[in-house]
Design an enzyme around this catalytic site. Structure first.
Site, mmCIF file in Angstrom:
data_model
loop_
_atom_site.group_PDB
_atom_site.id
_atom_site.type_symbol
_atom_site.label_atom_id
_atom_site.label_comp_id
_atom_site.label_asym_id
_atom_site.label_seq_id
_atom_site.Cartn_x
_atom_site.Cartn_y
_atom_site.Cartn_z
ATOM 1 N N TYR A 135 16.060 29.961 17.426
ATOM 2 C CA TYR A 135 15.663 29.452 18.838
ATOM 3 C C TYR A 135 15.196 28.070 18.661
ATOM 4 O O TYR A 135 14.262 27.923 17.761
ATOM 5 C CB TYR A 135 14.875 30.772 19.048
ATOM 6 N N LYS A 167 13.650 38.936 27.177
ATOM 7 C CA LYS A 167 14.901 38.763 27.455
ATOM 8 C C LYS A 167 15.261 40.307 27.845
ATOM 9 O O LYS A 167 15.302 40.982 28.793
ATOM 10 C CB LYS A 167 15.489 38.344 26.089
HETATM 11 C C1 LIG Z 1 13.757 33.354 24.467
HETATM 12 C C2 LIG Z 1 13.522 33.437 22.796
HETATM 13 C C3 LIG Z 1 12.469 33.464 21.937
HETATM 14 C C4 LIG Z 1 11.260 33.097 22.649
HETATM 15 O O1 LIG Z 1 10.561 34.037 23.549
HETATM 16 P P1 LIG Z 1 9.569 33.672 24.789
HETATM 17 O O2 LIG Z 1 9.345 35.024 25.658
HETATM 18 O O3 LIG Z 1 10.450 32.815 25.781
HETATM 19 O O4 LIG Z 1 8.773 32.914 24.312
HETATM 20 C C5 LIG Z 1 12.549 33.566 20.760
HETATM 21 N N1 LIG Z 1 13.790 33.965 20.056
HETATM 22 C C6 LIG Z 1 14.886 34.037 21.005
HETATM 23 C C7 LIG Z 1 16.301 34.490 20.344
HETATM 24 C C8 LIG Z 1 15.105 33.727 22.338
HETATM 25 O O5 LIG Z 1 15.954 33.901 22.883
#
Ligand SMILES: *Cc1c(COP(=O)(O)O)cnc(C)c1O
Length: 399
Positions: A110, A207
């Protein structure tokens, strides 16, 4: 009772200890502190000899219920939580990596994680080695040179590359390394890295776990000992999950199994449909037989997830023409929500990269990341169809 299944866990797990006044739902406990008239009791809670809460930066009942639910879903001994997914990742890495240590990871993590590896850890004199994603031999070679942490993410963002967790755990264990897996894309419904021997599993709860794009959060699951160490770092450094966000995440997680089943199905069908479209150059989805590591994905995942990506033959010009035509998709930077979400890799996961860097990562300029929602898949396909049909220069795009 025997084994409890995922759908039941998603609904019932973690909540019973935190209900109050006969309520059937976990309350949002908006209280910074928790008071004690009995000083001895206060002292016992403060020193961890008795269950309870002292101060909101450390623990909170609503937040605890969220931690318990994700702990059960990942089949872990312990869990803790954070204000965001990035807080979970950074707090975990900073807990275990110190000057002089070495960490091995992959190039396709990420974007924020990649910044920690490329920008912040080197400043702390931590040696970072990023291997080609999916090149298992390269990771094994680097791990064999010795490392404190082996950090993985599978499937990856945005080209959904797959890493063999069991094989990497074996390599890590041989060196006494901690193996950490970001399981955000797969979710605990599709994949449980701890079951393959990983030490710690991280989620951006923002997510799929929350699933409604209305709350930020992060989680970490693993052994009591390791989670306690990271919890201590977090309680002092302060990236705590807010009780209101914890409540929204808990509520979202009740439908996790239903949502993920639907998103698995929708993504598979859309990926297969995209393979038949002339204007599409390439489709990336672990559920396709054409995916480079479809066999590994089939072994370690119960479903292939809601994330896919595809490139258009016309490059960025075609993407600019195509995306605004979609009616049932948010054009946004997040993913994993009930609504379908689309975006070019150029403005989402890899916005910080130059075109040359994206090319080196195997990210075509015309790449679209597609987070399948839970809409009726026929409507999603019709929507894509009308957008393809309306492209300005379909003949030229077909070349
Ligand atoms: C979005 C995401 C993150 C970071 O998460 P946040 O809640 O935006 O800080 C880390 N890893 C993956 C795979 C992501 O999709």
């Amino acid at each position: 009772m025997g084994k409890i299944n995922m759908a039941t866990k998603a609904i019932w797990s973690g909540e019973s200890d935190y209900l109050a006044f006969g309520a059937t739902q976990v309350p949002v406990v908006h209280s910074v502190s928790f008071g004690y008239d009995d000083l001895d009791e206060w002292f016992e809670v403060a020193t961890g000899k008795r269950e309870g809460h002292i101060y909101g930066r450390n623990t909170n009942p609503t937040v605890k219920a969220f931690e318990e639910k994700i702990r059960e879903l990942e089949g872990a001994e312990a869990a803790t939580s954070f204000s965001t997914g990035m807080a979970a990742i950074s707090n975990t890495l900073y807990t275990f990596l110190h000057p002089g240590d070495r960490v091995v990871s992959i190039k396709d993590t990420y974007g924020g994680t990649n910044k920690i590896f490329s920008e912040f850890l080197p400043k702390m004199n931590v040696d970072v080695e990023l291997c080609e994603t999916g090149d298992h031999e390269a990771v094994e070679r680097e791990v064999a040179k010795g490392c404190k942490v082996l950090y993985l993410e599978t499937p990856t963002n945005p080209t959904v590359k797959i890493t063999d967790i069991e094989r990497m755990v074996e390599a890590g264990k041989a060196q006494g390394a901690l193996v950490i897996v970001d399981n955000t894309f797969a979710t605990p419904i599709n994949q449980n890295p701890l079951a393959f021997g990983a030490d710690l599993v991280i989620h951006s709860a923002t997510k799929f776990l929350g699933g409604h794009a209305d709350a930020l959060g992060g989680s970490l699951c693993g052994s009591e000992e390791l989670v306690e160490e990271v919890y201590h770092y977090r309680e002092i450094n302060g990236a705590s999950l807010d009780p209101m966000a914890a409540y929204l995440l808990l509520r979202g997680m009740k439908t996790l199994k239903l949502r993920i089943d639907q998103q698995n199905k929708n993504a598979q069908e859309i990926a297969e449909y995209l393979l038949t479209v002339d204007a599409v150059e390439d489709v990336f989805y672990p559920g396709l037989k054409t995916h480079a590591n479809h066999d590994i994905a089939s072994r370690q995942m119960r479903g292939f997830g809601g994330m896919l990506s595809f490139s258009l033959k016309g490059g960025m010009d075609a993407v600019r023409d195509f995306l605004p035509k979609l009616q049932y998709a948010n054009r946004a930077a997040n993913l994993g929500a009930v609504e379908t979400i689309v975006g070019p890799a150029r403005t989402t996961s890899h916005v910080e990269c130059t075109p040359e860097e994206r090319a080196a990562l195997g990210i075509p300029e015309g790449l679209i990341r597609y987070s399948a929602g839970i809409e009726d898949v026929e409507d999603l396909k019709s929507d894509l169809q009308q957008a393809f049909a309306g492209l300005k220069e379909p003949m030229e795009l077909r070349r």
